[in-house]
Design a protein around this motif. Structure first.
Motif, PDB file in Angstrom:
ATOM      1  N   ASN A 172      70.023  95.361  53.387  1.00  0.00           N
ATOM      2  CA  ASN A 172      69.746  94.149  54.162  1.00  0.00           C
ATOM      3  C   ASN A 172      70.954  93.217  54.112  1.00  0.00           C
ATOM      4  O   ASN A 172      71.556  93.027  53.052  1.00  0.00           O
ATOM      5  N   VAL A 173      71.328  92.654  55.263  1.00  0.00           N
ATOM      6  CA  VAL A 173      72.460  91.720  55.334  1.00  0.00           C
ATOM      7  C   VAL A 173      71.949  90.402  55.905  1.00  0.00           C
ATOM      8  O   VAL A 173      71.383  90.365  57.003  1.00  0.00           O
ATOM      9  N   ARG A 174      72.154  89.330  55.145  1.00  0.00           N
ATOM     10  CA  ARG A 174      71.729  88.001  55.598  1.00  0.00           C
ATOM     11  C   ARG A 174      72.938  87.066  55.665  1.00  0.00           C
ATOM     12  O   ARG A 174      73.832  87.138  54.824  1.00  0.00           O
ATOM     13  N   VAL A 175      72.942  86.207  56.680  1.00  0.00           N
ATOM     14  CA  VAL A 175      74.081  85.315  56.910  1.00  0.00           C
ATOM     15  C   VAL A 175      73.581  83.878  57.067  1.00  0.00           C
ATOM     16  O   VAL A 175      72.586  83.632  57.755  1.00  0.00           O
ATOM     17  N   ALA A 176      74.258  82.951  56.415  1.00  0.00           N
ATOM     18  CA  ALA A 176      73.984  81.524  56.588  1.00  0.00           C
ATOM     19  C   ALA A 176      75.315  80.800  56.723  1.00  0.00           C
ATOM     20  O   ALA A 176      76.353  81.272  56.238  1.00  0.00           O
ATOM     21  N   PHE A 177      75.302  79.668  57.400  1.00  0.00           N
ATOM     22  CA  PHE A 177      76.523  78.889  57.616  1.00  0.00           C
ATOM     23  C   PHE A 177      76.384  77.522  56.954  1.00  0.00           C
ATOM     24  O   PHE A 177      75.324  76.903  56.980  1.00  0.00           O
ATOM     25  N   GLU A 178      77.480  77.095  56.357  1.00  0.00           N
ATOM     26  CA  GLU A 178      77.581  75.755  55.792  1.00  0.00           C
ATOM     27  C   GLU A 178      78.705  75.053  56.555  1.00  0.00           C
ATOM     28  O   GLU A 178      79.881  75.139  56.178  1.00  0.00           O
ATOM     29  N   PRO A 179      78.382  74.393  57.673  1.00  0.00           N
ATOM     30  CA  PRO A 179      79.426  73.836  58.549  1.00  0.00           C
ATOM     31  C   PRO A 179      80.215  72.714  57.865  1.00  0.00           C
ATOM     32  O   PRO A 179      79.693  71.967  57.036  1.00  0.00           O
ATOM     33  N   SER A 180      81.473  72.653  58.235  1.00  0.00           N
ATOM     34  CA  SER A 180      82.338  71.546  57.824  1.00  0.00           C
ATOM     35  C   SER A 180      83.148  71.144  59.056  1.00  0.00           C
ATOM     36  O   SER A 180      82.881  71.616  60.158  1.00  0.00           O
ATOM     37  N   TYR A 181      84.134  70.288  58.872  1.00  0.00           N
ATOM     38  CA  TYR A 181      84.960  69.868  60.014  1.00  0.00           C
ATOM     39  C   TYR A 181      86.423  69.998  59.631  1.00  0.00           C
ATOM     40  O   TYR A 181      86.882  69.380  58.664  1.00  0.00           O
ATOM     41  N   GLU A 182      87.153  70.837  60.386  1.00  0.00           N
ATOM     42  CA  GLU A 182      88.583  71.021  60.160  1.00  0.00           C
ATOM     43  C   GLU A 182      89.353  70.232  61.224  1.00  0.00           C
ATOM     44  O   GLU A 182      89.339  70.590  62.402  1.00  0.00           O
ATOM     45  N   PRO A 183      90.015  69.142  60.834  1.00  0.00           N
ATOM     46  CA  PRO A 183      90.651  68.271  61.834  1.00  0.00           C
ATOM     47  C   PRO A 183      91.759  68.930  62.637  1.00  0.00           C
ATOM     48  O   PRO A 183      92.076  68.483  63.737  1.00  0.00           O
ATOM     49  N   THR A 184      92.377  70.003  62.120  1.00  0.00           N
ATOM     50  CA  THR A 184      93.465  70.647  62.870  1.00  0.00           C
ATOM     51  C   THR A 184      92.964  71.720  63.835  1.00  0.00           C
ATOM     52  O   THR A 184      93.751  72.299  64.574  1.00  0.00           O
ATOM     53  N   GLY A 185      91.659  72.023  63.811  1.00  0.00           N
ATOM     54  CA  GLY A 185      91.131  73.087  64.662  1.00  0.00           C
ATOM     55  C   GLY A 185      90.428  72.541  65.891  1.00  0.00           C
ATOM     56  O   GLY A 185      90.129  71.346  65.980  1.00  0.00           O
ATOM     57  N   PRO A 186      90.136  73.393  66.854  1.00  0.00           N
ATOM     58  CA  PRO A 186      89.442  72.953  68.069  1.00  0.00           C
ATOM     59  C   PRO A 186      88.007  72.550  67.739  1.00  0.00           C
ATOM     60  O   PRO A 186      87.213  73.365  67.274  1.00  0.00           O
ATOM     61  N   PHE A 187      87.687  71.271  67.955  1.00  0.00           N
ATOM     62  CA  PHE A 187      86.350  70.735  67.691  1.00  0.00           C
ATOM     63  C   PHE A 187      85.916  70.956  66.238  1.00  0.00           C
ATOM     64  O   PHE A 187      84.737  71.054  65.940  1.00  0.00           O
ATOM     65  N   GLY A 188      86.897  71.084  65.341  1.00  0.00           N
ATOM     66  CA  GLY A 188      86.590  71.211  63.921  1.00  0.00           C
ATOM     67  C   GLY A 188      86.453  72.625  63.416  1.00  0.00           C
ATOM     68  O   GLY A 188      86.019  72.842  62.275  1.00  0.00           O
ATOM     69  N   ALA A 189      86.811  73.627  64.224  1.00  0.00           N
ATOM     70  CA  ALA A 189      86.625  75.030  63.836  1.00  0.00           C
ATOM     71  C   ALA A 189      87.761  75.532  62.951  1.00  0.00           C
ATOM     72  O   ALA A 189      88.900  75.065  63.040  1.00  0.00           O
TER      73      ALA A 189
END
Length: 245
Positions: free
Chosen positions: A181-198
């Protein structure tokens, strides 16, 4: 169109969203400025007095409106017949890393040394998640690749340097039933140098399963293996060595 576009050295792997995404953003901003300029001319208004919501333009007094579709039609069919385009080029002096926390549950047959993945959880910080569905399947695919690297995929050479594992009869890759079984979760942050924080995501998810699985084997058996893949032979030999003291 590769016949008319300038040369691009390539943007792939972990730089696709981070680098190409910023180039797309810059190109879109340039195009938006040109659209506002032309809309102002057609509405006979000053550019600073034009508002745009992505669908339509309107003058400050609200009396004159122009849709994007109508602007495109007027630009293609009007005087000059010009099409508006935007161009963006981006190269980043920084490379902010993504982060992945990986948790592996495995089952070990002490009689054969076989390690069977039961459950793997990946928690990912890739900045702002631009496309959740694509980010999820990319993480799942990377995790499966990492499990293959950890348990199955082995490059072997003869003493003369000839590759032995040169086809899929010898070079084993996992199928869906081999990864558990493979489970995925995201913990978003904000990267100021990336597009829209990516930020990027690619390599980190591949690199995470191997140490997580190796540590799970250590927790279960007390055997610390440091050479991949963790084949049944390696695990069994390590268990027997430990038993002999």
């Amino acid at each position: 169109d590769t016949d008319v576009s300038p040369f691009d050295p390539g943007s792939y792997a972990s730089s696709t969203t981070y680098v190409t995404g910023m180039a797309v953003k810059l190109a879109a901003e340039e195009l938006r400025g040109k659209m506002l300029e032309q809309a102002a001319k057609l509405l006979e208004a000053d550019g600073a007095q034009i508002s745009f919501d992505g669908v339509k333009f309107w003058s400050e007094d609200g009396k004159r409106r122009l849709t994007v579709a109508k602007l495109a039609e007027r630009m293609a069919l009007g005087a000059g017949c010009q099409q508006l385009t935007g161009q963006g080029t981006y190269g980043s002096p920084t490379s902010p890393p993504p982060f992945v926390a990986g948790f592996a549950e495995v089952e070990i047959d002490k009689a054969t040394g076989k390690v069977t993945p039961i459950d793997f959880v990946a928690v990912v910080d890739c900045g702002t998640v631009i496309n959740p569905a694509l980010a999820r399947v990319q993480t799942e695919g990377g995790v499966v690749q990492g499990i293959g690297m950890a348990l199955y995929e082995e490059v072997r050479y003869t003493g003369q340097g000839r590759l032995e594992t040169c086809n899929f009869m010898q070079y084993k890759i996992p199928c869906r039933k081999d990864v558990g079984n493979v489970r995925v979760a995201f913990e978003p942050s904000y990267e100021p140098t990336g597009p829209f924080g990516a930020k990027s995501i690619g390599e980190a998810v591949i690199n995470t399963p191997a140490p997580a699985i190796a540590h799970a084997v250590f927790n279960a058996t007390g055997v610390q293996l440091t050479q991949l893949p963790l084949t049944p032979e390696k695990v069994l030999n390590a268990l027997l060595t430990k038993k002999r003291g």
